[in-house]
Each structure stands twice: as C-alpha cells, then as structure tokens.
Motif scaffolding. Structure first.
Motif, mmCIF file in Angstrom:
data_model
loop_
_atom_site.group_PDB
_atom_site.id
_atom_site.type_symbol
_atom_site.label_atom_id
_atom_site.label_comp_id
_atom_site.label_asym_id
_atom_site.label_seq_id
_atom_site.Cartn_x
_atom_site.Cartn_y
_atom_site.Cartn_z
ATOM 1 N N GLU A 71 -2.600 -40.582 20.853
ATOM 2 C CA GLU A 71 -2.395 -39.886 22.126
ATOM 3 C C GLU A 71 -1.913 -38.457 21.883
ATOM 4 O O GLU A 71 -2.432 -37.501 22.470
ATOM 5 N N LEU A 72 -0.913 -38.291 21.010
ATOM 6 C CA LEU A 72 -0.339 -36.976 20.765
ATOM 7 C C LEU A 72 -1.313 -36.044 20.056
ATOM 8 O O LEU A 72 -1.216 -34.827 20.155
ATOM 9 N N GLN A 73 -2.262 -36.616 19.327
ATOM 10 C CA GLN A 73 -3.266 -35.798 18.643
ATOM 11 C C GLN A 73 -4.370 -35.337 19.603
ATOM 12 O O GLN A 73 -5.225 -34.539 19.231
ATOM 13 N N ILE A 79 -9.437 -48.471 17.467
ATOM 14 C CA ILE A 79 -8.611 -47.360 17.037
ATOM 15 C C ILE A 79 -7.771 -47.779 15.839
ATOM 16 O O ILE A 79 -7.091 -48.799 15.871
ATOM 17 N N SER A 80 -7.863 -47.021 14.800
ATOM 18 C CA SER A 80 -7.076 -47.326 13.604
ATOM 19 C C SER A 80 -6.263 -46.102 13.210
ATOM 20 O O SER A 80 -6.542 -44.983 13.636
ATOM 21 N N GLY A 81 -5.263 -46.337 12.430
ATOM 22 C CA GLY A 81 -4.402 -45.259 11.964
ATOM 23 C C GLY A 81 -3.375 -45.838 11.010
ATOM 24 O O GLY A 81 -3.368 -47.047 10.754
ATOM 25 N N ARG A 82 -2.519 -44.976 10.504
ATOM 26 C CA ARG A 82 -1.498 -45.436 9.576
ATOM 27 C C ARG A 82 -0.128 -45.190 10.177
ATOM 28 O O ARG A 82 0.266 -44.048 10.411
ATOM 29 N N ALA A 83 0.578 -46.280 10.462
ATOM 30 C CA ALA A 83 1.937 -46.164 10.979
ATOM 31 C C ALA A 83 2.888 -45.941 9.807
ATOM 32 O O ALA A 83 2.730 -46.543 8.740
ATOM 33 N N ALA A 130 1.167 -51.193 16.356
ATOM 34 C CA ALA A 130 0.035 -50.828 17.215
ATOM 35 C C ALA A 130 0.448 -49.792 18.249
ATOM 36 O O ALA A 130 -0.307 -48.865 18.558
ATOM 37 N N MET A 131 1.667 -49.922 18.800
ATOM 38 C CA MET A 131 2.164 -48.931 19.753
ATOM 39 C C MET A 131 2.235 -47.552 19.114
ATOM 40 O O MET A 131 1.885 -46.536 19.729
ATOM 41 N N VAL A 132 2.704 -47.512 17.862
ATOM 42 C CA VAL A 132 2.811 -46.250 17.132
ATOM 43 C C VAL A 132 1.435 -45.620 16.951
ATOM 44 O O VAL A 132 1.255 -44.410 17.140
ATOM 45 N N ILE A 133 0.456 -46.438 16.589
ATOM 46 C CA ILE A 133 -0.899 -45.928 16.393
ATOM 47 C C ILE A 133 -1.450 -45.362 17.704
ATOM 48 O O ILE A 133 -2.082 -44.295 17.727
ATOM 49 N N VAL A 134 -1.195 -46.048 18.815
ATOM 50 C CA VAL A 134 -1.615 -45.544 20.128
ATOM 51 C C VAL A 134 -0.945 -44.211 20.415
ATOM 52 O O VAL A 134 -1.589 -43.241 20.836
ATOM 53 N N ARG A 135 0.368 -44.142 20.190
ATOM 54 C CA ARG A 135 1.113 -42.922 20.504
ATOM 55 C C ARG A 135 0.657 -41.749 19.636
ATOM 56 O O ARG A 135 0.486 -40.629 20.132
ATOM 57 N N ASN A 189 1.553 -42.747 27.521
ATOM 58 C CA ASN A 189 1.542 -41.542 28.351
ATOM 59 C C ASN A 189 2.930 -41.171 28.880
ATOM 60 O O ASN A 189 3.065 -40.572 29.935
ATOM 61 N N LEU A 190 3.961 -41.525 28.118
ATOM 62 C CA LEU A 190 5.326 -41.221 28.547
ATOM 63 C C LEU A 190 5.651 -39.732 28.446
ATOM 64 O O LEU A 190 6.584 -39.257 29.087
#
Length: 228
Positions: free
Chosen positions: A53-55, A11-15, A45-50, A157-158
C-alpha cells in the motif's frame, strides 16, 4: 463475480522484523482465538499488504491473495536468526523445514476465523470474519491467504485517517510478537499496547480478559490462569 475473479492477484513480499503492524484500536480490543502460528502469519500478511500500500503500486480488493513464503516465515520466527546468531547452511535448512511444517499445519487446521466486536448499546457483539481462504503451495513453498473484505477496515488504508472523528490506531514492530510462544501472550501484548498511549497503569478485569481471549470456560483456578 467472474470479472472480479479474473482480476485476482497474488501479492507477495518480504516481511522484516522491524516492519510495523498497524491496526485500528478496536482490533486488539476484540475477542478472538486462533492458532498461534496462524496469528503470526496473519501479521506477516498484514505487513505485506501495508508495505505494498505504502509503495503505491497496487490497490487491494477483497479477492486478492497474500503469499507468505516458508523462508520468510522461518526467518521471522527463528530465535537464532533474530538474535543475529551465525547460522550455518544446515541450520538454515532446518529452519525452513520447520517453517514449512508450521505452514502446512496452519493449512490443515484452517477454519475461517472470526472475531467478536462490541457494539454500543447492544447485548450481543458483531461477528466479523477475518480470513476466508487458505492454500498451501508446495510448488512455491509457502502459504496463500485471503482476508475477508470486512476485516480490511481494521488494518488497511489507515494512513488516510487524519481527523479527530477517525478511529484511533496502534502499531508495533513485527518482531514483538513473532517470537512469542503463547497465543495468550500475543493477545495480551496487543491488548496492552493499544492502551499504552492513554494510561501509564492498566487495571484489567479477569472476566474481561476471559472474553477477549475466548477462554471463559478454561483455567478456572487463578494459579492456572497466571501460568497460562
């Protein structure tokens, strides 16, 4: 195990600096000590996960890898860029080069960090693994990390926790920690931030701080402790 391995996703993304890092409150109250840049990368990495998740476009599992590019890490940890200073191509190249060096150093020093969590009515804390795998990709110019399954419950999943029995959680913008130059500064910020909604003034026991920052045998003199 083979079936799960075949399902592994990277999983990749831009924080971004204003992205929120959201964790359960027992996370900043835990005890751990990791490399400063590794902790910054962990929050990225936490930000990318979140954000993923929100998307609502991916359901994480413990085998998933999270990729943080050197370019993204450099943008976040560069004071020049965060101060909105005009940066020329030569400076941008240097920022990315320094970020690549930092990520390579994280990879070389990676040692499967764990955190200690207090257990009620128990003399010994619980040892919780945080990250279990790390790989620097020269081809993609970035770092891949895997969070331990047990660690996900502290930040994943908070959004579904809505009742009074759920653990409380705190949040802060990513930019509040990625420019700090001391691992103790990052830990202290998160510790105090987790308390801000409860009290206006905080009295902290030094022995308690020593345990949380895992520096029980360091800085025996108060003046050295204040300096560090």
């Amino acid at each position: 195990a083979k079936e799960k391995k075949n399902e592994i996703k990277v999983i990749s993304g831009r924080a971004k600096p204003n992205d929120l890092v959201v964790t359960r409150n027992d996370f900043p109250l835990s005890s751990y000590s990791i490399d400063l840049n590794l902790e910054k990368l962990m929050y990225c990495a936490m930000v990318i996960v979140r954000k993923t998740e929100l998307q609502n476009n991916h359901q994480f599992n413990p085998y998933d890898m999270i990729f943080v590019s050197a370019q993204n890490f450099g943008e976040l940890t560069s004071k020049l860029i965060q101060d909105n200073t005009t940066v020329d191509p030569k400076q941008l190249k240097e920022i990315q080069r320094n970020a690549e060096i930092a990520l390579k150093r994280i990879y070389k020093r990676f040692d499967n960090p764990i955190m200690l969590i207090d257990v009620e009515d128990e003399p010994e804390p619980q040892k919780v693994p945080m990250m279990t795998l790390c790989h620097y990709s020269a081809k993609k110019r970035g770092l891949e990390v895997r969070f331990a399954p047990e660690f996900y419950e502290y930040f994943y999943n908070l959004v579904n926790w809505t009742n009074e029995t759920s653990p409380s959680f705190s949040s802060h913008e990513l930019k509040q920690v990625v420019l700090l130059e001391s691992k103790y500064g990052v830990r202290l910020y998160n510790f105090l931030n987790s308390l801000i909604w409860r009290v206006k003034e905080v009295e902290v026991n030094l022995d308690d701080l020593r345990w949380r920052f895992q520096c029980i045998d360091l800085y025996s003199e108060l003046k050295k402790k204040k300096k560090r």
